[in-house]
Design an enzyme around this catalytic site. Structure first.
Site, short mmCIF file in Angstrom:
data_model
loop_
_atom_site.label_atom_id
_atom_site.label_comp_id
_atom_site.label_asym_id
_atom_site.label_seq_id
_atom_site.Cartn_x
_atom_site.Cartn_y
_atom_site.Cartn_z
N ASN A 57 55.37 -16.54 -37.19
CA ASN A 57 55.51 -15.09 -37.13
C ASN A 57 55.90 -14.71 -35.70
OD1 ASN A 57 55.04 -12.33 -36.83
ND2 ASN A 57 53.19 -12.30 -38.08
N HIS A 71 59.64 -8.82 -42.93
CA HIS A 71 59.03 -9.35 -41.70
C HIS A 71 58.32 -10.64 -42.05
CE1 HIS A 71 56.40 -10.10 -38.44
NE2 HIS A 71 55.33 -9.71 -39.09
N CYS A 124 54.59 -5.81 -35.29
CA CYS A 124 55.46 -6.45 -36.31
C CYS A 124 56.46 -5.46 -36.90
CB CYS A 124 54.62 -7.08 -37.41
SG CYS A 124 53.59 -8.40 -36.78
N1 COA Z 1 43.00 -24.44 -39.67
C1 COA Z 1 41.98 -24.82 -40.46
N2 COA Z 1 41.03 -23.99 -40.90
C2 COA Z 1 41.14 -22.70 -40.54
C3 COA Z 1 42.16 -22.22 -39.74
C4 COA Z 1 43.12 -23.14 -39.29
N3 COA Z 1 44.15 -22.80 -38.52
N4 COA Z 1 42.01 -20.89 -39.56
C5 COA Z 1 40.90 -20.54 -40.22
N5 COA Z 1 40.37 -21.62 -40.83
C6 COA Z 1 39.18 -21.71 -41.66
C7 COA Z 1 38.22 -20.57 -41.42
O1 COA Z 1 37.38 -20.85 -40.32
C8 COA Z 1 37.45 -20.52 -42.72
O2 COA Z 1 36.49 -21.54 -42.71
P1 COA Z 1 35.05 -21.30 -43.40
O3 COA Z 1 35.36 -21.06 -44.85
O4 COA Z 1 34.35 -22.59 -43.14
O5 COA Z 1 34.46 -20.12 -42.71
C9 COA Z 1 38.52 -20.91 -43.76
O6 COA Z 1 39.56 -21.57 -43.04
C10 COA Z 1 39.10 -19.73 -44.49
O7 COA Z 1 39.43 -18.72 -43.55
P2 COA Z 1 40.07 -17.37 -43.97
O8 COA Z 1 40.31 -16.55 -42.74
O9 COA Z 1 39.26 -16.78 -45.06
O10 COA Z 1 41.47 -17.88 -44.58
P3 COA Z 1 42.56 -17.09 -45.35
O11 COA Z 1 42.78 -17.69 -46.66
O12 COA Z 1 42.33 -15.61 -45.29
O13 COA Z 1 43.85 -17.40 -44.49
C11 COA Z 1 45.26 -16.29 -42.90
C12 COA Z 1 43.92 -16.93 -43.16
C13 COA Z 1 45.25 -15.76 -41.49
C14 COA Z 1 46.35 -17.35 -43.05
C15 COA Z 1 45.52 -15.17 -43.95
O14 COA Z 1 44.40 -14.34 -44.05
C16 COA Z 1 46.71 -14.35 -43.62
O15 COA Z 1 47.82 -14.84 -43.53
N6 COA Z 1 46.54 -13.05 -43.45
C17 COA Z 1 47.64 -12.18 -43.11
C18 COA Z 1 47.91 -12.34 -41.68
C19 COA Z 1 49.19 -11.72 -41.28
O16 COA Z 1 50.09 -11.60 -42.05
N7 COA Z 1 49.24 -11.35 -40.02
C20 COA Z 1 50.40 -10.79 -39.45
C21 COA Z 1 50.55 -9.41 -39.93
S1 COA Z 1 51.95 -8.80 -39.24
#
Ligand code: COA
Length: 335
Positions: free
Chosen positions: A292, A262, A115
């Site tokens: 992204n 980004h 990224c």
């Molecule tokens: N649809 C529905 N549910 C989903 C899902 C999806 N696409 N992806 C994950 N879940 C579920 C998980 O399984 C989890 O369920 P559980 O509570 O029953 O175990 C729940 O949603 C919460 O998951 P979690 O991973 O804790 O969610 P979050 O609030 O952290 O959001 C991201 C996930 C990935 C959106 C977030 O962490 C994020 O954006 N992080 C930064 C990522 C990023 O910027 N990456 C690029 C860097 S360059």
């Protein structure tokens, strides 16, 4: 030392729009979850047979950037290509682009900084132009994520976020000694390399080994992301590297005319915007449309902001990136 500037910008995204509802037909997810956590409404995916690949999309973006710079590919002294999703393991995307554009024997360099790839690539281009070694450098960020994502419920935490596309910039020697790319600031922290990673195919996880293992349980060939850990690090590093860039130039947050972060997650951009108290017209986001796109995200956003007339001559433009590695960086530009 010479002054460097961005003389042309271009972007390309595949026509195929994939909405959150489309993804919910492939995996257990839904539009509300994706929009609430990431801000993403839709993204573009290459469609089999549409003629696109990482390097081909890069060429399409590059041709637009060259035309806007008033240059042809013959004027380019150096190609820098940033991607985490190259057409092939080797050789890299730089030489693929060179061949597709019929560009003689100029050097081609590949940047593998995910990224942050575009900011790293701009920084490399900037150094070569400032020292006078090259006059025009073609910088491309391009990604074909869709070909390598786990489109089942198992992969939903990663796969809903990423999209395909390409952006390009020409970095040129400026006629004026004022403005242009003022400075770039790069960092990495390899101890977090496993928190957002794709293990194989690689020499550490080579294809026969992957095939020999049970593909149901061992999935090193799909990206892994520790989402919350990445999020927490991203908001800290984005803020730090923006401040580092501003301070290096005796500037402050109030001097920013346009921040192009980004496009990792709309919530990350909003966090930074709130922290720096930037009004909506001073931050550009388009993750809602494209997801992204990793190394392509900043040049796509920068191009769209410029096309929309949101970046004007004399504006202070700040590019900031964070991603896998972890790697992060910023570029401070007087337009
Ligand atoms: N649809 C529905 N549910 C989903 C899902 C999806 N696409 N992806 C994950 N879940 C579920 C998980 O399984 C989890 O369920 P559980 O509570 O029953 O175990 C729940 O949603 C919460 O998951 P979690 O991973 O804790 O969610 P979050 O609030 O952290 O959001 C991201 C996930 C990935 C959106 C977030 O962490 C994020 O954006 N992080 C930064 C990522 C990023 O910027 N990456 C690029 C860097 S360059």
């Amino acid at each position: 030392m010479f002054t460097s500037k961005i003389s042309g910008l271009g972007h390309y995204v595949p026509e195929n729009v994939v909405t959150n509802d489309d993804l919910s037909k492939l995996m257990d997810t839904n539009d509300a979850w994706i929009q609430e956590r990431t801000g993403i409404k839709e993204r573009r995916h290459i469609k089999k047979g549409d003629g696109n690949s990482t390097s081909i999309m890069g060429v399409k973006a590059a041709n637009i950037a060259l035309e806007r710079a008033g240059l042809t590919s013959d004027d380019i002294d150096f190609i820098i290509f940033a991607t985490l999703s190259p057409d092939m393991y080797f050789p890299g995307g730089g030489v693929q682009v060179q061949d597709l554009m019929g560009m003689g024997t100029v050097p081609a360099l590949d940047v593998r900084n995910q990224c942050s790839g575009f900011v790293y690539a701009i920084s490399v281009a900037d150094q070569f132009v400032k020292t006078g070694m090259y006059k025009h450098v073609l910088v491309i960020g391009s990604e074909n994520h869709s070909g390598g994502l786990d489109m089942t419920t198992r992969g939903r935490g990663v796969s809903v976020i990423f999209g395909d596309g390409a952006g390009a910039a020409v970095v040129s020697r400026s006629d004026s000694d004022e403005g242009g790319i003022l400075s770039t600031h790069l960092h990495s922290e390899g101890k977090h390399k496993d928190e957002l990673a794709l293990q194989g195919p690689s020499t550490g996880k080579w294809v026969p080994e992957i095939i020999a293992e049970n593909p149901q349980d061992d999935i090193p060939y799909y990206p892994y992301m520790n989402g919350q850990f990445v999020f927490k690090n991203a908001v800290v590093r984005f803020s730090e590297v923006i401040m580092e860039g501003l301070q290096a130039n005796g500037l402050s947050v109030s001097d920013i005319d346009m921040l192009i972060p980004h496009q990792a997650n709309l919530r990350i951009s909003q966090f930074i915007q709130k922290k720096f108290q930037l009004s909506d017209d001073r931050v550009f986001n388009n993750i809602q449309k494209y997801g992204n796109t990793t190394a392509a995200s900043i040049p796509i956003a920068l191009t769209e902001a410029w096309e929309a007339g949101k970046i004007k001559k004399g504006d202070l433009v700040v590019l900031a990136a964070f991603g896998s590695g972890f790697t992060w960086g910023s570029a401070i530009i007087r337009w």
